[in-house]
Design a protein around this motif. Structure first.
Motif, short mmCIF file in Angstrom:
data_model
loop_
_atom_site.label_atom_id
_atom_site.label_comp_id
_atom_site.label_asym_id
_atom_site.label_seq_id
_atom_site.Cartn_x
_atom_site.Cartn_y
_atom_site.Cartn_z
N GLU A 1 0.83 -1.20 0.00
CA GLU A 1 0.00 0.00 0.00
C GLU A 1 0.86 1.25 0.00
O GLU A 1 1.87 1.33 0.70
CB GLU A 1 -0.92 -0.01 1.23
N ASN A 2 0.48 2.23 -0.82
CA ASN A 2 1.15 3.53 -0.94
C ASN A 2 2.52 3.46 -1.62
O ASN A 2 3.22 4.46 -1.70
CB ASN A 2 1.31 4.20 0.43
N LEU A 3 2.91 2.27 -2.09
CA LEU A 3 4.15 2.12 -2.84
C LEU A 3 3.85 2.10 -4.33
O LEU A 3 2.98 1.35 -4.79
CB LEU A 3 4.88 0.83 -2.46
N THR A 4 4.56 2.92 -5.08
CA THR A 4 4.47 2.89 -6.54
C THR A 4 5.77 2.31 -7.07
O THR A 4 6.86 2.84 -6.81
CB THR A 4 4.28 4.30 -7.12
N PHE A 5 5.65 1.21 -7.82
CA PHE A 5 6.82 0.63 -8.46
C PHE A 5 6.42 0.17 -9.85
O PHE A 5 5.59 -0.74 -10.00
CB PHE A 5 7.39 -0.56 -7.68
N LYS A 6 7.00 0.82 -10.87
CA LYS A 6 6.70 0.48 -12.24
C LYS A 6 8.00 0.24 -13.00
O LYS A 6 8.99 0.95 -12.79
CB LYS A 6 5.91 1.59 -12.93
N LEU A 7 7.97 -0.73 -13.88
CA LEU A 7 9.14 -1.07 -14.67
C LEU A 7 8.68 -1.44 -16.07
O LEU A 7 7.75 -2.24 -16.22
CB LEU A 7 9.91 -2.23 -14.04
N GLY A 8 9.30 -0.84 -17.08
CA GLY A 8 8.89 -1.13 -18.45
C GLY A 8 10.05 -1.11 -19.42
O GLY A 8 11.06 -0.43 -19.20
N GLY B 1 14.33 1.18 -25.29
CA GLY B 1 14.51 1.94 -24.07
C GLY B 1 13.77 1.35 -22.91
O GLY B 1 12.86 0.52 -23.08
N LEU B 2 14.14 1.77 -21.71
CA LEU B 2 13.49 1.27 -20.50
C LEU B 2 13.12 2.44 -19.60
O LEU B 2 13.64 3.54 -19.70
CB LEU B 2 14.39 0.27 -19.77
N PHE B 3 12.21 2.15 -18.69
CA PHE B 3 11.71 3.16 -17.75
C PHE B 3 11.40 2.48 -16.43
O PHE B 3 10.88 1.36 -16.38
CB PHE B 3 10.44 3.82 -18.29
N THR B 4 11.72 3.16 -15.35
CA THR B 4 11.33 2.67 -14.03
C THR B 4 10.96 3.85 -13.13
O THR B 4 11.49 4.96 -13.29
CB THR B 4 12.43 1.83 -13.37
N GLN B 5 10.03 3.61 -12.24
CA GLN B 5 9.54 4.65 -11.33
C GLN B 5 9.29 4.03 -9.97
O GLN B 5 8.66 2.96 -9.85
CB GLN B 5 8.24 5.24 -11.88
N VAL B 6 9.78 4.69 -8.93
CA VAL B 6 9.58 4.23 -7.56
C VAL B 6 9.16 5.41 -6.71
O VAL B 6 9.78 6.48 -6.76
CB VAL B 6 10.85 3.59 -6.96
N GLY B 7 8.12 5.25 -5.94
CA GLY B 7 7.68 6.30 -5.03
C GLY B 7 6.95 5.69 -3.85
O GLY B 7 6.34 4.62 -3.97
N TYR B 8 7.02 6.35 -2.73
CA TYR B 8 6.33 5.85 -1.54
C TYR B 8 5.81 7.02 -0.72
O TYR B 8 6.56 7.94 -0.37
CB TYR B 8 7.27 4.99 -0.69
N LYS B 9 4.52 7.00 -0.44
CA LYS B 9 3.90 8.03 0.38
C LYS B 9 3.68 7.46 1.78
O LYS B 9 2.82 6.61 2.00
CB LYS B 9 2.57 8.47 -0.23
N ALA B 10 4.49 7.94 2.73
CA ALA B 10 4.44 7.44 4.10
C ALA B 10 3.75 8.47 4.98
O ALA B 10 4.23 9.60 5.14
CB ALA B 10 5.85 7.17 4.62
N ALA B 11 2.61 8.09 5.56
CA ALA B 11 1.88 8.98 6.46
C ALA B 11 2.61 9.08 7.79
O ALA B 11 2.97 8.07 8.40
CB ALA B 11 0.46 8.45 6.67
N PRO C 1 9.04 10.35 -0.99
CA PRO C 1 10.20 10.31 -1.88
C PRO C 1 9.80 9.72 -3.23
O PRO C 1 8.95 8.84 -3.31
CB PRO C 1 11.18 9.41 -1.15
N GLN C 2 10.42 10.24 -4.32
CA GLN C 2 10.09 9.82 -5.67
C GLN C 2 11.35 9.76 -6.51
O GLN C 2 12.16 10.68 -6.49
CB GLN C 2 9.11 10.81 -6.31
N VAL C 3 11.49 8.67 -7.28
CA VAL C 3 12.62 8.51 -8.20
C VAL C 3 12.08 7.93 -9.50
O VAL C 3 11.26 7.00 -9.48
CB VAL C 3 13.71 7.59 -7.63
N ALA C 4 12.54 8.45 -10.62
CA ALA C 4 12.17 7.89 -11.92
C ALA C 4 13.39 7.93 -12.83
O ALA C 4 14.20 8.87 -12.77
CB ALA C 4 11.01 8.68 -12.54
N PHE C 5 13.50 6.91 -13.67
CA PHE C 5 14.66 6.78 -14.56
C PHE C 5 14.18 6.29 -15.92
O PHE C 5 13.41 5.34 -16.02
CB PHE C 5 15.67 5.79 -13.97
#
Length: 394
Positions: free
Chosen positions: A193-200, A216-226, A235-239
Motif C-alpha cells: 500500500e502507498n508504494l508505486t513501483f513500475k518497470l517497463g 529503451g526502459l523506464f522505471t519509477q519508484v515512489g512511496y507516500k508514508a503517512a 520520496p520519488q525517483v524515476a529513470f
C-alpha cells in the motif's frame, strides 16, 4: 483450436449490452458576465489612462457526460466501454464535448487474462514529480522511453493478479502493411500500500525484423508514508533510458500536508503543493549534463486564510551564481480585504528584481475594487506601473 477460433471471432466483433449512458439535460449550466474599468499609471514614462473590458457567457448543457460499458461472463467474453468525457455544451459561441470515444475494448479470458485491441505504443514513462513548486510540470518530466513512438496498432496482452501486480505485453506495428513491428512490456506492483513501483521496456525492429531499431526502459519508484493524520513524506525517483541516447533521472522528496497541484499566487513556478520539497532532473547521457535544483515551500493551512510560499530554483547548480531564480508569494484574506505581496529575483534574466503589491476589496455586493503596483526591473531602476480597477461581476 476451437478456443482459438472463439478468441479470433470475439476480437473482430463490435461489443454490445451497454448501461449508464449519458443523459439528456437541456439546462442552462452557466449564464454570467463581468465588466471592469482600470486606470493605469506608467510611472517611468509618465503616462496615464483608462482601459475597460466586458464579457458575458452562456453555457447550455444539452447532454451530460457519461458512458456505456458491456458486461459478460464465461470463459471468454468481449468488453468495451464508450464514453462521453465532456458534456455536450454550447459554451461561448461553440459546441463542446460532441465526440464520443472508446475508452477500452478488450477480450476477457478467465479472471486474470485480457487482450486489448486499442491503440497504444511501445514506450513507457512520462512521470512528473509532485513538488511544492514546479509540481506536475514538464521541467521535471522524465519522458517516455522505448521503441518508435509511431508503432501504435496491435494488441496488449494483460495479466492482472489482484493486490499483487499488473503485467502488460504489447505487440504492435505501424499503421498498415509495412513490416515495422515493436514489442513492449511493463509491470506495475500493487502488493504494498502507498508504494508505486513500475518497470517497463520497449523496442522496435527494423523493417522485416532484420534487426533491432530503437529501444529503451523506464522505471519509477515512489512511496507516500503517512506521519500522522495530516503530514506525510513522499520520496520519488524515476529513470528513463533510450539506449544510446537520452538517460533521464528525476528525484525528489515532498514533505507534505495538504492539496497538490494548485495554481500559484503570483511568481512561483508551475503548480504548487502544500509542503516542503527538493527536486532535480538531469540527462546523464549528456557530455556535461546540467543538474537543476528546485527547493520550495508552500502552505495554505497553518494560518486561516493565509497562502504563502517561497521557491529557489536553478537550471544548473554548477552555474548557481549565474543562474538563480528566487520567488516569494503571500496572500491573506482579512474579511473583505485581501492584500497580496510577491517578489522575484532572476539572475539569468538580466539580473532582474520585480516587486508586486496589491489589495482587493469585496465589501460591495458583486463588485471588486483592486489597487496594485508591479515594478519593472528595480535593479535597472524601472519603477513600474500602478493599476486601479473596479470590476462588477454576475
Amino acid at each position: 483450436m476451437k478456443k482459438a477460433l472463439v478468441i479470433l471471432m470475439a476480437l473482430s466483433m463490435v461489443f454490445a449490452a451497454f448501461a449508464d449512458e449519458p443523459a439528456v439535460k437541456n439546462e442552462v449550466a452557466e449564464f454570467k458576465g463581468s465588466a471592469s474599468v482600470t486606470w493605469g499609471w506608467d510611472i517611468d514614462n509618465s503616462m496615464t489612462g483608462f482601459t475597460s473590458s466586458n464579457s458575458a457567457n452562456l453555457k447550455f448543457t444539452l447532454i451530460d457526460k457519461g458512458d456505456k460499458a458491456s458486461s459478460g461472463d464465461g470463459a471468454v467474453w468481449g468488453d468495451i466501454k464508450v464514453k462521453l468525457g465532456d458534456a455536450v455544451q454550447y459554451d461561448g459561441g461553440a459546441w463542446n464535448g460532441k465526440n464520443a470515444s472508446v475508452d477500452y475494448a478488450k477480450l476477457h479470458i478467465g479472471d486474470m487474462f485480457t487482450i486489448s485491441i486499442m491503440d497504444a505504443d511501445v514506450r513507457n514513462g512520462g512521470y512528473k514529480l509532485a513538488l511544492a513548486a514546479n509540481s506536475d510540470k514538464d521541467v521535471f518530466n522524465v519522458g517516455a522511453f522505448g521503441g518508435n513512438a509511431d508503432i501504435k496498432k496491435g494488441l496488449t496482452f494483460g495479466i492482472a493478479l489482484p493486490d499483487l501486480l499488473n503485467l502488460n505485453i504489447d505487440f504492435r506495428s505501424t499503421d498498415g502493411l509495412n513490416n515495422l513491428y515493436g514489442v513492449a512490456a511493463d509491470i506495475d506492483l500493487k502488493a504494498v500500500e502507498n508504494l508505486t513501483f513500475k518497470l517497463g521496456y520497449g523496442l522496435d525492429f527494423l523493417p522485416n525484423m532484420s534487426g533491432l531499431g530503437t529501444a529503451g526502459l523506464f522505471t519509477q519508484v515512489g512511496y507516500k508514508a503517512a506521519l500522522d493524520d495530516k503530514f506525510f513524506i513522499e520520496p520519488q525517483v524515476a529513470f528513463g533510458y533510450d539506449i544510446g541516447n537520452t538517460m533521464n533521472l528525476a528525484a525528489g522528496v515532498l514533505f507534505g500536508w495538504g492539496d497538490k497541484n494548485k495554481d500559484p499566487i503570483k511568481y512561483m513556478n508551475g503548480k504548487v503543493s502544500n509542503g516542503f520539497s527538493v527536486g532535480t532532473m538531469m540527462n546523464l547521457a549528456a557530455a556535461d549534463f546540467a543538474v537543476p535544483l528546485d527547493v520550495a515551500v508552500y502552505d495554505t493551512t497553518f494560518v486561516e486564510n493565509l497562502s504563502v510560499g517561497a521557491e529557489l530554483y536553478t537550471a544548473n547548480v554548477k552555474a548557481f551564481a549565474d543562474d538563480l531564480f528566487v520567488a516569494f508569494d503571500a496572500k491573506y484574506k482579512i474579511d473583505v480585504v485581501t492584500p497580496t505581496i510577491a517578489c522575484k529575483f532572476n539572475k539569468a534574466a538580466a539580473n532582474s528584481f520585480v516587486l508586486y503589491v496589491g489589495v482587493d476589496y469585496t465589501g460591495i455586493a458583486n463588485t471588486t475594487f483592486s489597487v496594485n503596483y508591479e515594478s519593472g526591473n528595480l535593479v535597472d531602476s524601472v519603477v513600474g506601473k500602478v493599476n486601479v480597477t473596479a470590476k462588477i461581476s454576475l
